[in-house]
Enzyme design. Structure first.
Site, PDB file in Angstrom:
ATOM      1  CB  THR A  18      46.431  32.581  73.693  1.00 36.43           C
ATOM      2  OG1 THR A  18      45.925  32.041  72.463  1.00 36.43           O
ATOM      3  CG2 THR A  18      45.291  32.758  74.680  1.00 36.43           C
TER       4      THR A  18
ATOM      5  CB  CYS B 201      50.103  23.630  71.619  1.00 37.86           C
ATOM      6  SG  CYS B 201      48.599  24.265  70.832  1.00 37.86           S
TER       7      CYS B 201
ATOM      8  CG  ASN C  93      51.379  29.335  66.533  1.00 40.93           C
ATOM      9  OD1 ASN C  93      52.349  28.622  66.354  1.00 40.93           O
ATOM     10  ND2 ASN C  93      50.154  28.963  66.175  1.00 40.93           N
TER      11      ASN C  93
ATOM     12  CG  HIS D  32      43.792  35.714  64.548  1.00 38.48           C
ATOM     13  ND1 HIS D  32      43.259  34.937  65.558  1.00 38.48           N
ATOM     14  CD2 HIS D  32      44.816  34.989  64.015  1.00 38.48           C
ATOM     15  CE1 HIS D  32      43.944  33.807  65.634  1.00 38.48           C
ATOM     16  NE2 HIS D  32      44.886  33.810  64.707  1.00 38.48           N
TER      17      HIS D  32
ATOM     18  CD  GLU E 222      43.393  33.679  70.887  1.00 32.15           C
ATOM     19  OE1 GLU E 222      43.664  34.004  72.059  1.00 32.15           O
ATOM     20  OE2 GLU E 222      44.198  33.062  70.159  1.00 32.15           O
TER      21      GLU E 222
ATOM     22  CB  SER F 138      49.930  29.563  61.655  1.00 33.69           C
ATOM     23  OG  SER F 138      50.457  29.368  62.945  1.00 33.69           O
TER      24      SER F 138
ATOM     25  CG  HIS G  88      41.222  30.129  66.143  1.00 32.08           C
ATOM     26  ND1 HIS G  88      40.837  29.277  65.125  1.00 32.08           N
ATOM     27  CD2 HIS G  88      42.567  30.218  66.061  1.00 32.08           C
ATOM     28  CE1 HIS G  88      41.898  28.887  64.454  1.00 32.08           C
ATOM     29  NE2 HIS G  88      42.964  29.437  64.998  1.00 32.08           N
TER      30      HIS G  88
ATOM     31  CB  CYS H 259      42.467  26.564  72.838  1.00 35.69           C
ATOM     32  SG  CYS H 259      43.897  26.509  73.943  1.00 35.69           S
TER      33      CYS H 259
END
Length: 316
Positions: free
Chosen positions: A170, A12, A228, A131, A133, A226, A81, A103
């Site tokens: 996200t 991304c 995602n 995590h 983020e 990861s 993150h 990001c």
């Protein structure tokens, strides 16, 4: 065997931007050395290994503050993150040069939390515990942000105001977030909802939901850390109804997965290098269950092919 190449997949813009920022830092001779990344720049070991070849050191630990304690000089890159204000302040106090590769979608969530705190709100933040983020997001306003991961976390959650905002990490599964938001609505009927699944995560999940249902098996190429990537495997199984395995690269594919399989769907996490995914697809395209010569699964992609190219600035 037919290969269903799910699209879109892979990198991304936030991941590419973060890697370009770090590569440019490696080339910038004016920056104090050593150069550290505070945690994995993106959650992919192939990427962090490639950065080590560039002379950038990845440090990991239970929290960003714990990692900072290991650094006394040089330059620190904040990962995609995001980090808390406390981390930024600690780095400043230590006299470190800092580069922010957060990001933009994560920054938007941080800004939202700050704005709502100023209006007297409490925030329920849906995310994965441990995590980075959520660590950064909670750190924006730890006195009013409440991290929940699953419905059970709601049972003991008490909030001393009716002014409640609900938002999220996200990279979560959009279906998981929706279900949790419905549960939150029942317990806190005055809550306001601001779904923050980033567009890249959303379209990749929807692509798996719509395209993997024709396959007998889905292979998700992505690092075990990861989120995602792990969510893509979850979407394949729970939404598309197709068995899924996550692999870091071609070397982790097990031949027994392919027994009796006619259609294999392939996708990749947002932090997975494209050459790593291409190598997985190439193996599957040539695989013949009757020919042992096609069974070799060895990662051959050189680290030099992992990172995006950047232009070397010419001296004036």
């Amino acid at each position: 065997m037919k290969i269903v190449k799910i699209s879109p997949r892979g990198y991304c813009y936030g991941v590419v931007d973060a890697m370009v920022i770090a590569r440019n830092a490696a080339l910038d001779t004016s920056l104090p050395r050593p150069i550290y990344i505070l945690g994995m720049i993106v959650h992919n070991k192939h990427v962090t290994d490639a950065f080590e070849e560039d002379g950038i050191i990845t440090l990991d630990g239970p929290s960003r503050l714990d990692i900072l304690d290991k650094i006394d000089s040089g330059t620190v890159i904040f990962t995609a993150h995001g980090v808390s204000p406390e981390v930024k302040q600690r780095a400043k106090e230590k006299g470190l040069t800092t580069i922010d590769a957060t990001c933009p979608d994560v920054t938007k969530t941080h800004d939202l939390i700050e704005a709502k705190k100023a209006e007297g709100y409490h925030v329920i933040y849906i995310g994965k515990k441990n995590h980075p983020e959520p660590e950064g997001a909670v750190g924006i306003a730890p006195d009013i942000v409440h991290l929940i991961e699953r419905a059970d976390d709601l049972k003991t959650l008490e909030i001393p105001t009716d002014k409640i905002l609900v938002t999220n990490q996200t990279t979560m599964s959009q279906w998981d977030v929706q279900h949790l938001m419905e549960d939150i609505q029942k317990k806190f009927p005055t809550a306001e909802f601001h779904k923050e699944i980033c567009l890249a995560t959303q379209v990749r999940q929807e692509a798996v939901a719509k395209q993997a249902d024709v396959a007998d098996l889905t292979i998700v190429v992505g690092d075990p850390k990861s989120n995602n990537s792990n969510r893509l495997a979850q979407v394949s199984q729970e939404i598309a109804g197709t068995k899924a395995y996550r692999v870091a690269d071609v070397s982790e594919i097990k031949l027994e997965w392919l027994q009796g399989v006619e259609n294999v769907a392939v996708t990749a996490g947002a932090s997975t290098p494209t050459p790593i995914t291409k190598e997985v697809i190439a193996f599957l395209e040539q695989y013949d269950p009757m020919n042992p010569a096609t069974w070799e699964r060895v990662r051959k992609v050189p680290l030099q092919k992992i990172l995006p190219r950047v232009k070397v600035k010419k001296e004036q």
